[in-house]
Structure formats: structure tokens, C-alpha cells
Design an enzyme around this catalytic site. Structure first.
Site, short mmCIF file in Angstrom:
data_model
loop_
_atom_site.label_atom_id
_atom_site.label_comp_id
_atom_site.label_asym_id
_atom_site.label_seq_id
_atom_site.Cartn_x
_atom_site.Cartn_y
_atom_site.Cartn_z
N ASP A 11 19.43 -44.25 16.50
CA ASP A 11 18.55 -43.26 15.89
C ASP A 11 17.89 -43.80 14.63
O ASP A 11 18.59 -44.22 13.69
CB ASP A 11 19.41 -42.02 15.56
N CYS A 38 12.13 -38.13 17.05
CA CYS A 38 13.26 -38.16 17.99
C CYS A 38 12.99 -37.41 19.28
O CYS A 38 13.02 -37.99 20.36
CB CYS A 38 14.50 -37.56 17.36
N LYS A 90 23.93 -38.02 20.64
CA LYS A 90 22.81 -37.16 20.26
C LYS A 90 21.88 -36.90 21.42
O LYS A 90 21.33 -37.81 22.01
CB LYS A 90 22.04 -37.84 19.12
N HIS A 149 19.40 -33.77 21.55
CA HIS A 149 18.19 -33.35 20.83
C HIS A 149 17.01 -33.06 21.77
O HIS A 149 15.85 -33.30 21.42
CB HIS A 149 17.78 -34.44 19.81
N ASP A 183 14.94 -45.14 18.76
CA ASP A 183 14.01 -44.13 19.30
C ASP A 183 12.62 -44.19 18.68
O ASP A 183 11.65 -43.76 19.28
CB ASP A 183 14.63 -42.71 19.23
N HIS A 184 12.53 -44.71 17.44
CA HIS A 184 11.22 -44.92 16.79
C HIS A 184 11.47 -45.68 15.51
O HIS A 184 12.62 -46.03 15.21
CB HIS A 184 10.49 -43.60 16.53
N LYS A 227 8.27 -43.51 10.28
CA LYS A 227 8.62 -42.43 11.20
C LYS A 227 7.68 -41.22 11.02
O LYS A 227 7.35 -40.87 9.89
CB LYS A 227 10.06 -42.00 10.90
#
Ligand SMILES: *[C@@H]1O[C@H](CO)[C@@H](O)[C@H](O)[C@H]1NC(C)=O
Length: 605
Positions: free
Chosen positions: A41, A81, A141, A143, A362-363, A388
Site C-alpha cells: 500500500d 487505493c 486490505k 478496500h 497500488d500507486h 498519490k
């Protein structure tokens, strides 16, 4: 060159991959490899040793890269996310099902007890591998929506998207996941005191009248009713924010106790979640799953989705202060240990050779993130600009990505062709020697309309001195802020172009918007948050100018041709793929609805 060569090459290579993949897997009960996805993450591309960071220690990730392919041009499906994870799981842009922010909405899912999420009809990696006969497990996670029923029963989670078992966090780590928060608070004091004052006065007068009329029982009922009303008013003012522009937020107490939830299948096992043991708990769960399935007749897919290295940064006490980069560095090193533990488990059980391991973030890292003590708590994106949350900026999109598949994917190599998180599902299916998504899910029409492409053939060819495959020739990747297209990446010939149509309005002299744990640029809001460049888009050639320092002169024929091609594509795209409005626009689906809240047994009642 003949026009059909790319197609023929792709098909041929695809065939080779499938054949090789099924041949290279002796010694196991199944011909198909196990698949392990390690999803981190908010990890920045500049935070990892094998991507050039020489002060942070990530020996396990570096080892994985040494044994596999390092993706040097790997981009997130979205800068946040929820939508980026959705693109990884479904191979489709989250805009197709409205799981993105819009004006005055949050950009991600914010509450466990809400009704937003990936529509159940979407094809997912879980559904695909389940259909292919795999045992599937999801740790960590999620989400992507929890949509619980009344009193928090029957929440919709990984089990509803093709996973057989799961230990999961319905949302994410939140700043308020850590700390102590009190229930008895007073927000909007003036308003509350006014309400109390006037209501009490009115009640008092009425009670006097009732007593005078010899109706004492009615007076008591009235007093109780008023008290209940006032309590309700207090609760709403103190714990909700829907009367403010940040309508989706709740009090720190609510966030801490109601959103800090860990669930085993549909049962809450930790609430509020214990952050200093969370990483260990998740790692143990994945290791346990692998151990108990290594001898099974079916191969497995396990997605290990870390809580790390998202804020609040909390590590086990023994890891505090171990890195040279404060809390954030400690969290990276603790996460790397877990990667090591999972890889070691595969080694120990003799599974490593018949296993595809894919590690990804994720980014990009969150540059603005700063703890209250002034420590930086967000990732580093190397020389890529931005952070982000910024749809078109390279710092938001360029992520570490590594694929290991011993014997099939050449070890210690590096793939420079642009690839995306959107490609995960088709690529893993092909690497594992499985049929394509629409064949595995023949009754799902969405499975035919995916945005991801398989780069498995490229992975196999890489580092063999063969010319790069033209299979991704002409590909366009869209980079969104909410429902807007901020930038387009275009692969053609030797070039990778990127056209910027919108950029956030940055703090002067920077590529960020101030400092703070919850500070972001908000380009998905539009308006004053965005520098609109649609009339004069900026074009870069990332092959010669990876950090986007020198835009191509817009009077050149190169600029004009490329810009024209991209604009034409965008027009066709808009006609072909209409986006629904954001799910987060529906306030009653996005807000915390207490009657849908799951609780740990014995915690509340
Ligand atoms: C390594 O990562 C840390 C933490 O994000 C960062 O502060 C530092 O600048 C990075 N160093 C290099 C050389 O990239």
C-alpha cells in the site's frame, strides 16, 4: 513490415508461453503453478533497494527482483487505493463502474458500514482462478466495498468475488486507526447549546402547563422524549459531519472504533484493530494458508494485501527505529521482512519453482504526508514528478513491480515496456497456462471487454537479446482523476509518449499541495484545483525524457501527429465507453450507516 506480424507474433508467443508454462511444472500434483500476489500500500518507486534506493533496506524485494523480472515502467490503474485495486482485480478501469471520486466526494471508500463497492457482476481475479480450479485466498486490505446487511450481517467481501477464504480489512488503515479517542465530545457547541436552551425552555413551560392541568404522567413522558431528542441531536452533531462540506466524514471516535475492523470471513475478529501486531497477523495468515495447502491437489492463488506502508505508520515495538528513515522507513523494512517470510515459506515447502510471484504497489507514494511530529510519513517517488492522488502525474502512477516465475521468466532481467496494474489478471492467467478471462467466465459479458492486456510473452522474451515484442504497439493507457482523463500514455514504435490534458494546481515551486497526513491535491474536484491544459496539452517522450523535463515543441510535426492521434482515440473512447457517475455521489450509499455496522462479538451488545 507486414501489418499482421504483431498479431502473429503475439499468438505464437502466447502459444509458447502456455506450452512452456505447462511443461515447466513437474514434481507437483498439478500442471498449473501456484500464484502469489504481494500488494503493498502506498509504496513509492523510490523506496525500494532494487529501484535505486541505497539507504533503505529491502533485501527480500531485491532478492525477488534478482530472481525474476523487474518492471521498470509499471503504472497504477489509478492514483488512489480503491480504484487502482479495482483495476488490478478486474482488469477494467474503475471508471466503468463508478468506483472513483467526483466533485466533493471522497476519492476512495471511507466506511465499513456503507453500500459502495465493486459491482458483483464484475469479473475478478478471484472468479477467474476459481473457475480455473484454483483454491483462492485473500489476506489483508480489501478496500473495495463491504456492503453489510442489517446489523452488519452478511458483509460482501472477498468471498463474494471468488475467494474461498479470507482474513480481511474491509477498508484501510486510517489516521484514526491509531490513538485514543473519546465518545463524549462536543462539536458545534454554539448550535448545540442553542438547541438545548430553547428546547429545555419550551419543555419546561409545557411541563408546567401539564402539571397545572393535573397530567403528571404526560409531563414525565414529555421530559423523557425531549431528553432522547437532545441526545440524538448531540450524537449527530458530535459524530457526523454531513452538515459540512466534508459530509462523508465522521468523528475520530467513530473512525477508530467502527472502521478499524479486521474480519475472518464475515466475522469481526479485531475491533478496533491493533496496529502494532497487524502486519504479523496478516503475514501469519498467508503463511498458514500456504502451509495448509501446499500438498493439496488443487493449485492456489493467494493475494496478500499489506496494511503497510500506509499511514498511520505503526510497527511492532522491536522494529521501531531500525531504519535510517524514521517511522516510514521502519514500516518498509518490516514489510520487507514479511515478503521474506512468505518467500521463505515457498522455499521451505519446495513450492518456489512452481509458483508465479507478483509484487506491486497500488500507486505512488504520498509526498505530502507529514506526521504531527514533523516526520515524513509518505513514500518517495524518485525523480518522477507528483504524488498519490494526482491522476496524470508520473509520481502517482509509476510503481515498483516484480514478476518471478523460475524457469519461465528469465531471472535478474528488466522489462522497460510500459505495463499496467490493469494487465495483472490477463498476464497471470497466461503465465499460469490458463485460458483467457472470457473463456473462463463465458457467461460474463464484461469479461470480453477488459482494458488490460497480457504481457506474459514480453516477460518470457526479456533479456534474451530478442527485439522487443510489438504486441503492445499502438496501445493507449488512460490516466484519470475521478471521471476526468488527465493524461494519456501512448506506445508507438520506439516511443512512449505522454500527453497531459489536466494537472493539479501545485503549491508554487513544487509538485505537491502542502503538507499533512490527509493533504492531497484534489484534481478530481475540478474547478480551482485543476490547471486545464486541454487547449494546449503538454507532450513528452518518456523514452528520452522519463522525468518529463522537456515538453515537445508543439509546432513540430511530431507533436501534431501524436496529439491528433491521441485526441482521436479519446473521442472514440468517450463514444464507446460511457462512464456512469460516481458511486460516491450517492450520499446514502457512501456515508456511515450505523445500522449496517458489523461489531465484534461481545464488544457492543
Ligand atoms: C530512500 O527512501 C527514503 C524513504 O522514502 C527517501 O527519503 C530517500 O530519499 C530515498 N533515497 C534514495 C537515494 O532514493
Amino acid at each position: 513490415m507486414s501489418g499482421c506480424c504483431p498479431l502473429v507474433c503475439t499468438l505464437l508467443l502466447g502459444f509458447c508461453v502456455s506450452t512452456l508454462a505447462s511443461e515447466g511444472t513437474s514434481g507437483s500434483n498439478s500442471s498449473h503453478p501456484n500464484v502469489v500476489i504481494l500488494l503493498i500500500d502506498d509504496l513509492g518507486i523510490g523506496d525500494v533497494g532494487c529501484y535505486g534506493n541505497d539507504t533503505i533496506r529491502t533485501p527480500s524485494i531485491d532478492r525477488l527482483a534478482g530472481e525474476g523480472v523487474l518492471l521498470s515502467h509499471h503504472v497504477a490503474g489509478a492514483p488512489f487505493c480503491t480504484p487502482s485495486r479495482a483495476s488490478l482485480l478486474t482488469a477494467r478501469y474503475a471508471q466503468r463502474f463508478g468506483l472513483v471520486g467526483e466533485f466533493r466526494t471522497p476519492p476512495v471508500i471511507v466506511h465499513v458500514a456503507s453500500r459502495v463497492g465493486i459491482p458483483l457482476e464484475e469479473p475478478t481475479i478471484g472468479h477467474a482462478f476459481e473457475a480455473a480450479g484454483y483454491t483462492t485466498h485473500f489476506t489483508g486490505k480489501w478496500h473495495l466495498g463491504s456492503r453489510c446487511g442489517l446489523f452488519g450481517r452478511n458483509c460482501t467481501g472477498p468471498l463474494d468475488y471468488g475467494f474461498d477464504s479470507t482474513l480481511w480489512l474491509p477498508t484501510t488503515l486510517l489516521p484514526r486507526s491509531y490513538g485514543n479517542y473519546t465518545f463524549w465530545v462536543l462539536e458545534e457547541e454554539t448550535l448545540f447549546f442553542h438547541a438545548t436552551g430553547w428546547t429545555s425552555l419550551l419543555t419546561l413551560i409545557t411541563v408546567a402547563v401539564l402539571v397545572h392541568m393535573r397530567l403528571p404522567r404526560l409531563a414525565v413522558v414529555l421530559c423523557l422524549l425531549t431528553a432522547a431528542c437532545l441526545l440524538l441531536v448531540w450524537f449527530i452533531l458530535a459524530h457526523y459531519r454531513f452538515y459540512t462540506p466534508a459530509w462523508h466524514q465522521v468523528s475520530p471516535w467513530m473512525d477508530h472504533y467502527l472502521n478499524g475492523v479486521v474480519m475472518n470471513r464475515s466475522e469481526v475478529v479485531d475491533q478496533p484493530m491493533q496496529l502494532h501486531t497487524l502486519n504479523e497477523r496478516l503475514t501469519n495468515n498467508t503463511v498458514h494458508f500456504i502451509r495448509s495447502h501446499h500438498n493439496a491437489s488443487k493449485p492456489f492463488l493467494v493475494v496478500h494485501s499489506f496494511g503497510h506502508v500506509h499511514t498511520p505508520i505503526v510497527t511492532a515495538p522491536e522494529n521501531r527505529g531500525r531504519s535510517k528513515h524514521g517511522r516510514y522507513g521502519d514500516s518498509i523494512e518490516e514489510m520487507d521482512d514479511s515478503v521474506g517470510e512468505i518467500l521463505n515459506t515457498l522455499d521451505e515447502l519446495g513450492l518456489a519453482n512452481n509458483c508465479v510471484v507478483y509484487l506491486v504497489s497500488d500507486h505512488g507514494g504520498h509526498l505530502e504526508s507529514l506526521g504531527e511530529d514533523g516526520q515524513r510519513t509518505g513514500g518517495y517517488n524518485g525523480l518522477f514528478k507528483g504524488s498519490k492522488g494526482q491522476g496524470g502525474m508520473e509520481g502517482a502512477l509509476r510503481v515498483p513491480g516484480i514478476v518471478r516465475y523460475p524457469g519461465i521468466v528469465p531471472k535478474g532481467s528488466r522489462l522497460d515496456t510500459p505495463t499496467s496494474l490493469l494487465d495483472t489478471l490477463p498476464t497471470l492467467l497466461q503465465l499460469a497456462g490458463l485460458p483467457a478471462l472470457h473463456k473462463l467466465l463465458p457467461h460474463n459479458s464484461r469479461a470480453e471487454d477488459v482494458d488490460g492486456l497480457s504481457y506474459a510473452p514480453l516477460l518470457m522474451e526479456v533479456g534474451k537479446g530478442v527485439a522487443p515484442q510489438p504486441m503492445l504497439e499502438g496501445r493507449m493507457l488512460l490516466h484519470h482523476s475521478g471521471l476526468f482523463v488527465d493524461a494519456v500514455r501512448y506506445i508507438t514504435g520506439e516511443h512512449v509518449y505522454k500527453l497531459h490534458l489536466r494537472q493539479p494546481v501545485f503549491s508554487p515551486g513544487s509538485y505537491q499541495c502542502g503538507w499533512g497526513e490527509m493533504t492531497f491535491c484534489r484534481p478530481w474536484f475540478g474547478g480551482e484545483h485543476v490547471h486545464d491544459m486541454t487547449q494546449h496539452p503538454l507532450l513528452y517522450d518518456l523514452t528520452t525524457d522519463p522525468y518529463e523535463d522537456n515538453p515537445i515543441d508543439n509546432s513540430t510535426s511530431e507533436y501534431q501527429q501524436v496529439e491528433e492521434r491521441i485526441q482521436r482515440y479519446l473521442k472514440e473512447w468517450e463514444e464507446r465507453v460511457p462512464y456512469p457517475s460516481s458511486q460516491f455521489n450517492v450520499k446514502m450509499d457512501t456515508m456511515l450507516l450505523p445500522w449496517l455496522q458489523p461489531f465484534k462479538k461481545g464488544w457492543f451488545f
